[in-house]
Design an enzyme around this catalytic site. Structure first.
Site, PDB file in Angstrom:
ATOM      1  N   GLY A  91     -43.746 -42.559  -9.605  1.00 46.97           N
ATOM      2  CA  GLY A  91     -44.707 -43.313  -9.880  1.00 46.97           C
ATOM      3  C   GLY A  91     -45.595 -43.575  -8.529  1.00 46.97           C
ATOM      4  O   GLY A  91     -45.070 -43.534  -7.387  1.00 46.97           O
ATOM      5  N   LYS A 114     -53.340 -45.046  -0.096  1.00 47.40           N
ATOM      6  CA  LYS A 114     -52.222 -44.938   0.655  1.00 47.40           C
ATOM      7  C   LYS A 114     -51.711 -45.984   1.670  1.00 47.40           C
ATOM      8  O   LYS A 114     -52.390 -46.171   2.477  1.00 47.40           O
ATOM      9  CB  LYS A 114     -52.049 -43.585   1.577  1.00 47.40           C
ATOM     10  N   ARG A 187     -51.143 -35.145 -11.596  1.00 49.26           N
ATOM     11  CA  ARG A 187     -50.041 -34.159 -11.103  1.00 49.26           C
ATOM     12  C   ARG A 187     -48.955 -33.480 -12.043  1.00 49.26           C
ATOM     13  O   ARG A 187     -49.259 -33.784 -13.483  1.00 49.26           O
ATOM     14  CB  ARG A 187     -48.981 -34.974 -10.151  1.00 49.26           C
ATOM     15  N   ASP A 253     -44.460 -33.693  -8.080  1.00 50.67           N
ATOM     16  CA  ASP A 253     -45.263 -34.685  -8.139  1.00 50.67           C
ATOM     17  C   ASP A 253     -46.328 -34.638  -6.923  1.00 50.67           C
ATOM     18  O   ASP A 253     -47.208 -35.541  -6.863  1.00 50.67           O
ATOM     19  CB  ASP A 253     -44.488 -36.034  -7.874  1.00 50.67           C
TER      20      ASP A 253
END
Length: 453
Positions: A91, A114, A187, A253
């Site tokens: 996650g 990020k 994803r 992912d």
């Protein structure tokens, strides 16, 4: 707020999925926000290039909501195979999606982060990003965009004033928060998570969301979705190869369903056509080595097929998956011809040229970027002797797709090898000198203009 109503088209489609797909989160409260990189070229495509510097840092450093889009940030839930081992504890651990909008092509785009702080999925991580990691992502995305690889783009990098401890680089090190512009953060692992929980209703909902919002198709057929993803990911694998790029961590992912590369950790550009070249120091078995990337991406797409098996029959899923190879071959041919700067002729002749090029690159040990720079337009310099005779003969029958009048062709080839990445970072780390980074971005964008159709 200076947003053009014609160019800025906010959306909040993510909310249609419901809260079972994500968790509402709050961004970290950073000690400072110092703007280090602002991509106005990308911002213009979503109507945000007129933001003042203060507005920019409020939205992309403090995450003040943009008008008309998501009301707050959301950390997405997903699972995934990491180096072929299934991990149900993934996650968004140091990022979130905080806005959606249409770009100037009408595509639904996400603004994701990020280094924006901890989420329920952070586990033992601090949710932060090193400034060096942010600089590396700028360089990767700028270079890949120029080389015609479908990629996320780095929209913003803001230094945040924290000192981070990292085991794999000198610490303490400076911190940053990055914003990427991406055509979806859904994803393969997003589907794997729902299959793991045997939530067929949610799987169907995610299939419908993806087809309608990311592929502009008004249906909810899982086989059709797999077919589309096979095509997009085959194109991605092919363009990685033509660019000489090694992502480093092609876990499920890290593969999104639009076939757009993103999330750059231990990436590298290969200096030569070395099939065994790896980017990640921890990839001891070479699972994601340069030549194995098509295989790795195909394996990840296979995991999507496995997940979709809960809501579709096996045979049509297998038939769609089996098209990866037949789609990859023409894609890699097209990608290498594009980088050679020549117009396609016919499939057999084109394939012969590409195979000759790959053989010569592999056996000669010559530099990838040097060769494509010299060969652009279809004429090899006289310094290319054996083993280039076959390539020279094959190129003679091709027409250039673009001339070499751009100033880029009067200089040296633009590369992005690891030594240069370190050389660009060093003055930032030592003297807070961003000159080399800014200059490199300008050179990359010049190359992009020279290569573009």
């Amino acid at each position: 707020m200076p947003i053009s109503p014609q160019a800025y088209r906010p959306e909040a489609k993510l909310l249609d999925l419901g809260d079972g797909f994500f968790d509402p989160v709050a961004p970290a409260d950073f000690p400072e926000t110092r703007l280090r990189f602002r991509n106005d070229r990308a911002a213009a495509q979503i109507g945000l290039d007129a933001l003042t510097e203060d507005e920019w840092t409020r939205h992309f450093g403090r995450f003040e909501p943009l008008p008309g889009t998501l009301p707050q940030p959301f950390a997405l839930r997903y699972h995934g195979h990491q180096f072929r081992n299934y991990n149900p504890d993934l996650g968004d651990g140091r990022g979130f999606t905080f806005a959606q909008m249409r770009d100037d092509r009408g595509r639904l785009m996400d603004l994701g982060t990020k280094g924006s702080g901890q989420t329920p999925w952070s586990r033992a991580g601090d949710g932060r990003l090193t400034l060096k990691g942010g600089v590396r992502e700028i360089l990767a995305t700028e270079m890949l965009e120029a080389l015609n690889v479908p990629t996320s783009r780095t929209l913003s990098l803001i230094e945040t004033g924290e000192e981070l401890q990292r085991g794999d680089e000198p610490s303490p090190t400076r911190s940053a928060v990055l914003v990427r512009l991406n055509h979806s953060h859904v994803r393969i692992g997003s589907f794997q998570r729902l299959a793991y929980h045997r939530d067929e209703a949610a799987l169907r909902k995610l299939v419908g969301y993806t087809l309608r919002n990311l592929y502009d198709e008004d249906n909810d057929d899982p086989v059709r979705l797999l077919d589309l993803v096979v095509g997009r990911t085959a194109r991605l694998a092919a363009r990685y190869m033509a660019a000489g790029f090694v992502h480093g961590v092609l876990n499920s992912d890290n593969i999104n369903v639009t076939g757009e590369s993103f999330d750059y950790g231990p990436w590298r550009f290969a200096p030569t056509w070395d099939p065994a070249f790896t980017a990640a120091y921890f990839d001891h078995q070479g699972l994601y080595a340069f030549s194995r990337q098509p295989e790795a991406i195909h394996w990840d797409v296979m995991q999507l097929a496995v997940a979709l098996r809960q809501i579709a029959e096996s045979d049509p899923l297998v038939a769609a998956l089996d098209q990866f190879g037949p789609r990859y071959q023409p894609e890699v041919t097209q990608a290498i011809l594009w980088r050679l700067g020549v117009r396609p002729r016919d499939p057999d002749t084109d394939r012969d040229l590409v195979q000759a090029t790959e053989r010569a690159l592999r056996t000669s040990g010559g530099g990838i970027d040097r060769f494509f720079f010299d060969a652009f337009g279809g004429e090899l310099p006289g310094t290319y002797d054996e083993p280039w005779a076959e390539v020279r003969a094959a190129l003679a029958s091709y027409e250039p797709r673009k001339d070499r009048s751009h100033p880029y062709w009067s200089g040296e080839p633009c590369s992005m090898l690891i030594d240069e990445v370190e050389a660009i970072w060093a003055p930032i780390a030592e003297h807070d000198d961003w000159t080399a980074l800014n200059a490199k971005v300008a050179v990359i964008r010049g190359m992009s203009q020279a290569l573009a159709d």
